[in-house]
Design a protein around this motif. Sequence first.
Motif, mmCIF file in Angstrom:
data_model
loop_
_atom_site.group_PDB
_atom_site.id
_atom_site.type_symbol
_atom_site.label_atom_id
_atom_site.label_comp_id
_atom_site.label_asym_id
_atom_site.label_seq_id
_atom_site.Cartn_x
_atom_site.Cartn_y
_atom_site.Cartn_z
ATOM 1 N N VAL A 1 -7.210 4.312 -2.723
ATOM 2 C CA VAL A 1 -6.057 3.804 -1.997
ATOM 3 C C VAL A 1 -5.037 3.378 -3.039
ATOM 4 C CG1 VAL A 1 -5.224 2.215 -0.245
ATOM 5 C CG2 VAL A 1 -7.597 3.010 -0.178
ATOM 6 N N GLN B 1 -0.756 11.131 7.393
ATOM 7 C CA GLN B 1 -1.454 9.875 7.160
ATOM 8 C C GLN B 1 -0.524 8.709 7.411
ATOM 9 O OE1 GLN B 1 -2.930 7.527 3.319
ATOM 10 N NE2 GLN B 1 -3.897 9.524 3.483
ATOM 11 N N LEU C 1 -9.371 13.683 4.308
ATOM 12 C CA LEU C 1 -8.936 12.766 5.361
ATOM 13 C C LEU C 1 -8.257 13.495 6.510
ATOM 14 C CD1 LEU C 1 -7.606 9.918 3.062
ATOM 15 C CD2 LEU C 1 -9.700 9.912 4.432
ATOM 16 N N GLN D 1 0.839 -1.193 0.000
ATOM 17 C CA GLN D 1 0.000 0.000 0.000
ATOM 18 C C GLN D 1 0.873 1.241 0.000
ATOM 19 O OE1 GLN D 1 -2.711 2.190 3.224
ATOM 20 N NE2 GLN D 1 -3.434 0.131 2.792
ATOM 21 N N GLY E 1 -0.733 4.779 -0.084
ATOM 22 C CA GLY E 1 -1.426 5.774 0.713
ATOM 23 C C GLY E 1 -2.779 6.077 0.103
ATOM 24 N N SER E 2 -3.557 6.842 0.820
ATOM 25 C CA SER E 2 -4.923 7.126 0.381
ATOM 26 C C SER E 2 -5.066 8.589 0.020
ATOM 27 C CB SER E 2 -5.908 6.751 1.482
ATOM 28 O OG SER E 2 -5.794 5.375 1.762
#
Lengths: 244, 244
Positions: A97, B79, B56, A79, A81-82
């Motif tokens: 994402v 984040q 976010l 992953q 990041g979003s």
Amino acid sequence: MPESHPEHARFPVTVDVVALTVADDTLNVLLITRLIEPFRGTLALPGGFVLAGEDLLSAAARELAEETGVEHVPGHLEQLGSYGPKGRDPRGDVLTVAHLLLAPNFPVLSAGSDAEHAGWYPVSQVLRGEVQLAFDHERILADALERAKSKLEYSPLAAAFCGEEFTVAQLRAVYEAVWGTRLDPRNFHRKATGTPGFLESTGRMTAGDAGRPAALFRLAKTARPTAGQPTHAVLNPPLMRPRD
Amino acid sequence: MPESHPEHARFPVTVDVVALTVADDTLNVLLITRLIEPFRGTLALPGGFVLAGEDLLSAAARELAEETGVEHVPGHLEQLGSYGPKGRDPRGDVLTVAHLLLAPNFPVLSAGSDAEHAGWYPVSQVLRGEVQLAFDHERILADALERAKSKLEYSPLAAAFCGEEFTVAQLRAVYEAVWGTRLDPRNFHRKATGTPGFLESTGRMTAGDAGRPAALFRLAKTARPTAGQPTHAVLNPPLMRPRD
DNA sequence: TCAAAAGTGTTCCGAATACACCCATGT
DNA sequence: ACATGGGTGTATTCGGAACACTTTTGA
């Protein structure tokens, strides 16, 4: 948190994949041409909506398979990041994402299907703005490149760009392509082969190339991913990239 | 991606905040006691649902304010990563985006409100399993700690744990608490004050403590966050933590 | 025989470490 | 006077950078 269980907004969630590979000493990213609005005809990262009951990494792997024909993840997937959900999709709030895939060069198989045409593009060209990307994908790509650069320093993931067996020179080409620098072949060789838990000799050699044959290595057993789970092995000491 | 725009599942999205602070040479995390099911009565990270039209980081800051009474972010907020949506909430699929806050010790103000009671807990106790956390918050905390550790190496963010002005010894205490190691005070002093773009002398001194007064420093101007945006300044060379 | 790439040895230098030592305050 | 922590100087050691040099192949 007001606990009256009011309209907890629900969001469409997508996964995007920044698939990087090294070909001809150049770092390339896998892009598709969008066939639908918005951004129809524009290049974009492969990706799509997460389905109910699906996890993020699974969704990323599925989207990759759907758009490249690659059955199982051909490298290291993690992953990144979003992004969002506000103001990144003209249709409304969409949370995405982003994921990072480091892989050996693999053929893109979906060219003839009814899915979007996919192909490899040099990262440097894209980040110089010579091609426009849909949504905020250029920013995501920039973040992915930065992540990839730092990953090479303290993890054995450079090997994810190579095949099963590779030479030290091929590994060095990965570092040079990702970092955009030249590294001394002699010192790199010593450092790479001397770092415990990084490389493992196969005993085999290359043949047929110019110059002296090179020994073939593979990732050390302790640094290899197990059962599809990505490795978290740490390179100690790190292989530091030149700064400034 | 099948483009019939079918049921793109929509997911409830939450933000969680791993707020870390250093108090009494110990790394602490901000936890709340849940007043509702699921996990009623269990400790958990502060957090809550993202609202429509919200980003976010904004959501994370809002939840932090609602549950601690702190009006604006008292440190560095970034984040961390996303978890789920599958199998982490007994009520169904919920995607959560975890955030990391590095902050000086601040009083938790919401103890008397009708919100959940909030308090500081030593990170080591939680990760040793001496207290149970709701959902997958223990894993999120473990990831946050790892992120914090590595952030201290190559960024000036250790100063986010200190107030506006601080001594070299206070800064060293942050490193020691987060890394769980002892550092030589003399060498640390030289390294911290000698790293370009890290510390800036205020000219002022402490008074009243035991021993010789210490010089007060602040973050160098180039390393300070601007207009609420977190800093991306890089410490070069890094301040490496001892390995093994 | 030469070019090309692999791999080794060696020197140099800067940074990290360990620690002796001095400084400035409170008690 | 002495304890306590702040801060500087210095010898040692380790690792990275630079590069001369040898090895092994193809042309």
